[in-house]
Design a protein around this motif. Structure first.
Motif, PDB file in Angstrom:
ATOM      1  N   LYS A  28       0.840  -1.191   0.000  1.00 31.82           N
ATOM      2  CA  LYS A  28       0.000   0.000   0.000  1.00 31.82           C
ATOM      3  C   LYS A  28       0.876   1.242   0.000  1.00 31.82           C
ATOM      4  O   LYS A  28       1.955   1.249   0.592  1.00 31.82           O
ATOM      5  CB  LYS A  28      -0.961  -0.005   1.177  1.00 31.82           C
ATOM      6  CG  LYS A  28      -0.334   0.396   2.509  1.00 31.82           C
ATOM      7  CD  LYS A  28       0.188  -0.776   3.285  1.00 31.82           C
ATOM      8  CE  LYS A  28       0.722  -0.373   4.641  1.00 31.82           C
ATOM      9  NZ  LYS A  28       2.028  -0.898   4.910  1.00 31.82           N
ATOM     10  N   ILE A  29       0.405   2.287  -0.699  1.00 33.73           N
ATOM     11  CA  ILE A  29       1.099   3.574  -0.729  1.00 33.73           C
ATOM     12  C   ILE A  29       0.062   4.683  -0.618  1.00 33.73           C
ATOM     13  O   ILE A  29      -1.145   4.416  -0.658  1.00 33.73           O
ATOM     14  CB  ILE A  29       1.941   3.753  -2.018  1.00 33.73           C
ATOM     15  CG1 ILE A  29       1.065   3.680  -3.274  1.00 33.73           C
ATOM     16  CG2 ILE A  29       3.067   2.743  -2.075  1.00 33.73           C
ATOM     17  CD1 ILE A  29       1.775   4.071  -4.565  1.00 33.73           C
ATOM     18  N   ASN A  30       0.541   5.918  -0.509  1.00 32.35           N
ATOM     19  CA  ASN A  30      -0.356   7.065  -0.530  1.00 32.35           C
ATOM     20  C   ASN A  30      -1.446   6.945   0.537  1.00 32.35           C
ATOM     21  O   ASN A  30      -2.638   7.063   0.259  1.00 32.35           O
ATOM     22  CB  ASN A  30      -0.958   7.234  -1.927  1.00 32.35           C
ATOM     23  CG  ASN A  30      -1.559   8.591  -2.161  1.00 32.35           C
ATOM     24  OD1 ASN A  30      -1.307   9.528  -1.417  1.00 32.35           O
ATOM     25  ND2 ASN A  30      -2.363   8.703  -3.200  1.00 32.35           N
ATOM     26  N   ASN A  31      -1.013   6.689   1.773  1.00 29.33           N
ATOM     27  CA  ASN A  31      -1.938   6.555   2.905  1.00 29.33           C
ATOM     28  C   ASN A  31      -3.023   5.502   2.670  1.00 29.33           C
ATOM     29  O   ASN A  31      -4.196   5.732   2.935  1.00 29.33           O
ATOM     30  CB  ASN A  31      -2.563   7.909   3.257  1.00 29.33           C
ATOM     31  CG  ASN A  31      -1.539   8.879   3.778  1.00 29.33           C
ATOM     32  OD1 ASN A  31      -0.668   8.500   4.554  1.00 29.33           O
ATOM     33  ND2 ASN A  31      -1.605  10.118   3.337  1.00 29.33           N
ATOM     34  N   PHE A  32      -2.620   4.363   2.130  1.00 32.49           N
ATOM     35  CA  PHE A  32      -3.489   3.204   1.909  1.00 32.49           C
ATOM     36  C   PHE A  32      -4.479   3.381   0.757  1.00 32.49           C
ATOM     37  O   PHE A  32      -5.330   2.535   0.545  1.00 32.49           O
ATOM     38  CB  PHE A  32      -4.288   2.825   3.169  1.00 32.49           C
ATOM     39  CG  PHE A  32      -3.443   2.515   4.349  1.00 32.49           C
ATOM     40  CD1 PHE A  32      -2.975   1.236   4.568  1.00 32.49           C
ATOM     41  CD2 PHE A  32      -3.104   3.507   5.256  1.00 32.49           C
ATOM     42  CE1 PHE A  32      -2.182   0.944   5.676  1.00 32.49           C
ATOM     43  CE2 PHE A  32      -2.323   3.231   6.368  1.00 32.49           C
ATOM     44  CZ  PHE A  32      -1.860   1.943   6.570  1.00 32.49           C
ATOM     45  N   GLY A  62      -1.313   8.328 -11.256  1.00 34.38           N
ATOM     46  CA  GLY A  62      -1.595   6.911 -11.442  1.00 34.38           C
ATOM     47  C   GLY A  62      -0.743   6.085 -10.493  1.00 34.38           C
ATOM     48  O   GLY A  62      -0.044   6.617  -9.629  1.00 34.38           O
ATOM     49  N   VAL A  63      -0.809   4.789 -10.668  1.00 39.55           N
ATOM     50  CA  VAL A  63      -0.019   3.861  -9.866  1.00 39.55           C
ATOM     51  C   VAL A  63       0.699   2.918 -10.818  1.00 39.55           C
ATOM     52  O   VAL A  63       0.100   2.418 -11.775  1.00 39.55           O
ATOM     53  CB  VAL A  63      -0.916   3.048  -8.900  1.00 39.55           C
ATOM     54  CG1 VAL A  63      -0.103   2.028  -8.122  1.00 39.55           C
ATOM     55  CG2 VAL A  63      -1.674   3.979  -7.960  1.00 39.55           C
ATOM     56  N   THR A  64       1.974   2.684 -10.549  1.00 40.43           N
ATOM     57  CA  THR A  64       2.736   1.711 -11.318  1.00 40.43           C
ATOM     58  C   THR A  64       3.354   0.718 -10.350  1.00 40.43           C
ATOM     59  O   THR A  64       3.941   1.108  -9.336  1.00 40.43           O
ATOM     60  CB  THR A  64       3.839   2.379 -12.165  1.00 40.43           C
ATOM     61  OG1 THR A  64       3.222   3.317 -13.056  1.00 40.43           O
ATOM     62  CG2 THR A  64       4.602   1.352 -12.983  1.00 40.43           C
ATOM     63  N   THR A 115       8.711  12.853 -11.437  1.00 41.35           N
ATOM     64  CA  THR A 115       9.423  11.773 -10.768  1.00 41.35           C
ATOM     65  C   THR A 115       8.423  10.963  -9.953  1.00 41.35           C
ATOM     66  O   THR A 115       7.574  11.551  -9.266  1.00 41.35           O
ATOM     67  CB  THR A 115      10.513  12.363  -9.834  1.00 41.35           C
ATOM     68  OG1 THR A 115      11.404  13.143 -10.619  1.00 41.35           O
ATOM     69  CG2 THR A 115      11.267  11.277  -9.111  1.00 41.35           C
ATOM     70  N   PRO A 116       8.495   9.616 -10.002  1.00 45.95           N
ATOM     71  CA  PRO A 116       7.595   8.804  -9.175  1.00 45.95           C
ATOM     72  C   PRO A 116       7.704   9.206  -7.699  1.00 45.95           C
ATOM     73  O   PRO A 116       8.755   9.625  -7.224  1.00 45.95           O
ATOM     74  CB  PRO A 116       8.098   7.385  -9.387  1.00 45.95           C
ATOM     75  CG  PRO A 116       8.736   7.426 -10.740  1.00 45.95           C
ATOM     76  CD  PRO A 116       9.373   8.796 -10.823  1.00 45.95           C
ATOM     77  N   LYS A 117       6.589   9.073  -6.977  1.00 46.36           N
ATOM     78  CA  LYS A 117       6.577   9.429  -5.554  1.00 46.36           C
ATOM     79  C   LYS A 117       5.846   8.359  -4.751  1.00 46.36           C
ATOM     80  O   LYS A 117       5.190   7.489  -5.316  1.00 46.36           O
ATOM     81  CB  LYS A 117       5.930  10.796  -5.337  1.00 46.36           C
ATOM     82  CG  LYS A 117       4.447  10.857  -5.687  1.00 46.36           C
ATOM     83  CD  LYS A 117       3.879  12.246  -5.421  1.00 46.36           C
ATOM     84  CE  LYS A 117       2.365  12.243  -5.588  1.00 46.36           C
ATOM     85  NZ  LYS A 117       1.780  13.547  -5.232  1.00 46.36           N
ATOM     86  N   ASN A 118       5.956   8.465  -3.438  1.00 45.51           N
ATOM     87  CA  ASN A 118       5.303   7.543  -2.494  1.00 45.51           C
ATOM     88  C   ASN A 118       5.704   6.090  -2.743  1.00 45.51           C
ATOM     89  O   ASN A 118       4.911   5.174  -2.509  1.00 45.51           O
ATOM     90  CB  ASN A 118       3.779   7.666  -2.545  1.00 45.51           C
ATOM     91  CG  ASN A 118       3.304   9.052  -2.210  1.00 45.51           C
ATOM     92  OD1 ASN A 118       3.874   9.720  -1.365  1.00 45.51           O
ATOM     93  ND2 ASN A 118       2.268   9.510  -2.894  1.00 45.51           N
ATOM     94  N   CYS A 119       6.908   5.857  -3.222  1.00 44.64           N
ATOM     95  CA  CYS A 119       7.339   4.496  -3.561  1.00 44.64           C
ATOM     96  C   CYS A 119       7.574   3.650  -2.313  1.00 44.64           C
ATOM     97  O   CYS A 119       8.054   4.138  -1.298  1.00 44.64           O
ATOM     98  CB  CYS A 119       8.624   4.530  -4.371  1.00 44.64           C
ATOM     99  SG  CYS A 119       8.439   5.360  -5.965  1.00 44.64           S
ATOM    100  N   LYS A 120       7.202   2.381  -2.426  1.00 43.04           N
ATOM    101  CA  LYS A 120       7.476   1.399  -1.387  1.00 43.04           C
ATOM    102  C   LYS A 120       7.958   0.144  -2.080  1.00 43.04           C
ATOM    103  O   LYS A 120       7.478  -0.206  -3.167  1.00 43.04           O
ATOM    104  CB  LYS A 120       6.226   1.110  -0.561  1.00 43.04           C
ATOM    105  CG  LYS A 120       6.510   0.151   0.585  1.00 43.04           C
ATOM    106  CD  LYS A 120       5.399   0.076   1.585  1.00 43.04           C
ATOM    107  CE  LYS A 120       5.787  -0.871   2.690  1.00 43.04           C
ATOM    108  NZ  LYS A 120       4.775  -0.987   3.695  1.00 43.04           N
ATOM    109  N   GLN A 121       8.902  -0.540  -1.474  1.00 41.05           N
ATOM    110  CA  GLN A 121       9.505  -1.721  -2.096  1.00 41.05           C
ATOM    111  C   GLN A 121       9.640  -2.819  -1.050  1.00 41.05           C
ATOM    112  O   GLN A 121      10.038  -2.555   0.080  1.00 41.05           O
ATOM    113  CB  GLN A 121      10.866  -1.333  -2.664  1.00 41.05           C
ATOM    114  CG  GLN A 121      11.593  -2.435  -3.369  1.00 41.05           C
ATOM    115  CD  GLN A 121      12.835  -1.908  -4.069  1.00 41.05           C
ATOM    116  OE1 GLN A 121      12.765  -0.933  -4.799  1.00 41.05           O
ATOM    117  NE2 GLN A 121      13.955  -2.552  -3.845  1.00 41.05           N
TER     118      GLN A 121
END
Length: 126
Positions: A28-32, A62-64, A115-121
């Motif tokens: 999950k990203i962007n506060n769920f 969007g989401v990638t 630039t992509p943001k809120n990335c989680k890996q």
């Protein structure tokens, strides 16, 4: 698992799993509000070793979802919600991964020209 199960897992931190469990992971990203999924084994109409991206927030981003299936630091599979309004999940993008391989799923908010943001890996055992 269905979309309902994916929604339940959105708030759960992902963990490694053994091959053959059929587990669906969600980052999950962007506060769920946005997320990406990795489906380890085939389930109903979802192919195994596949990813998808889901955009739940009408914020113009969007989401990638990116997958490194070779554990070499190169993301070789992507799924995106680009070009679709919020409330959309991409198609599942699959391909075979060797059983027991470590894979990395990365999920970001994306927008053309930014630039992509809120990335989680996270890393998983597939």
């Amino acid at each position: 698992m269905t979309a309902v199960a994916a929604a339940v897992l959105v708030g759960v931190n992902a963990t490694s799993a053994s091959a053959g469990t059929g587990q669906l992971f969600a980052l999950k990203i962007n506060n769920f509000r946005d997320w990406g999924n990795f489906e380890q084994d085939p389930y109903q109409d979802i192919p195994g070793d596949s990813i998808r991206a889901c955009d739940g927030d009408a914020d113009g981003w969007g989401v990638t979802a990116y997958l490194d299936s070779n554990n070499n630091g190169v993301f070789d599979r992507t799924a995106t919600t680009s070009g679709h309004p919020a409330g959309y999940c991409s198609a599942w993008v699959g391909g075979n991964i060797t059983e027991g391989a470590t894979v990395t799923l990365k999920v970001c908010n994306t927008k053309s020209g930014y630039t992509p943001k809120n990335c989680k890996q996270e890393d998983y055992t597939a």
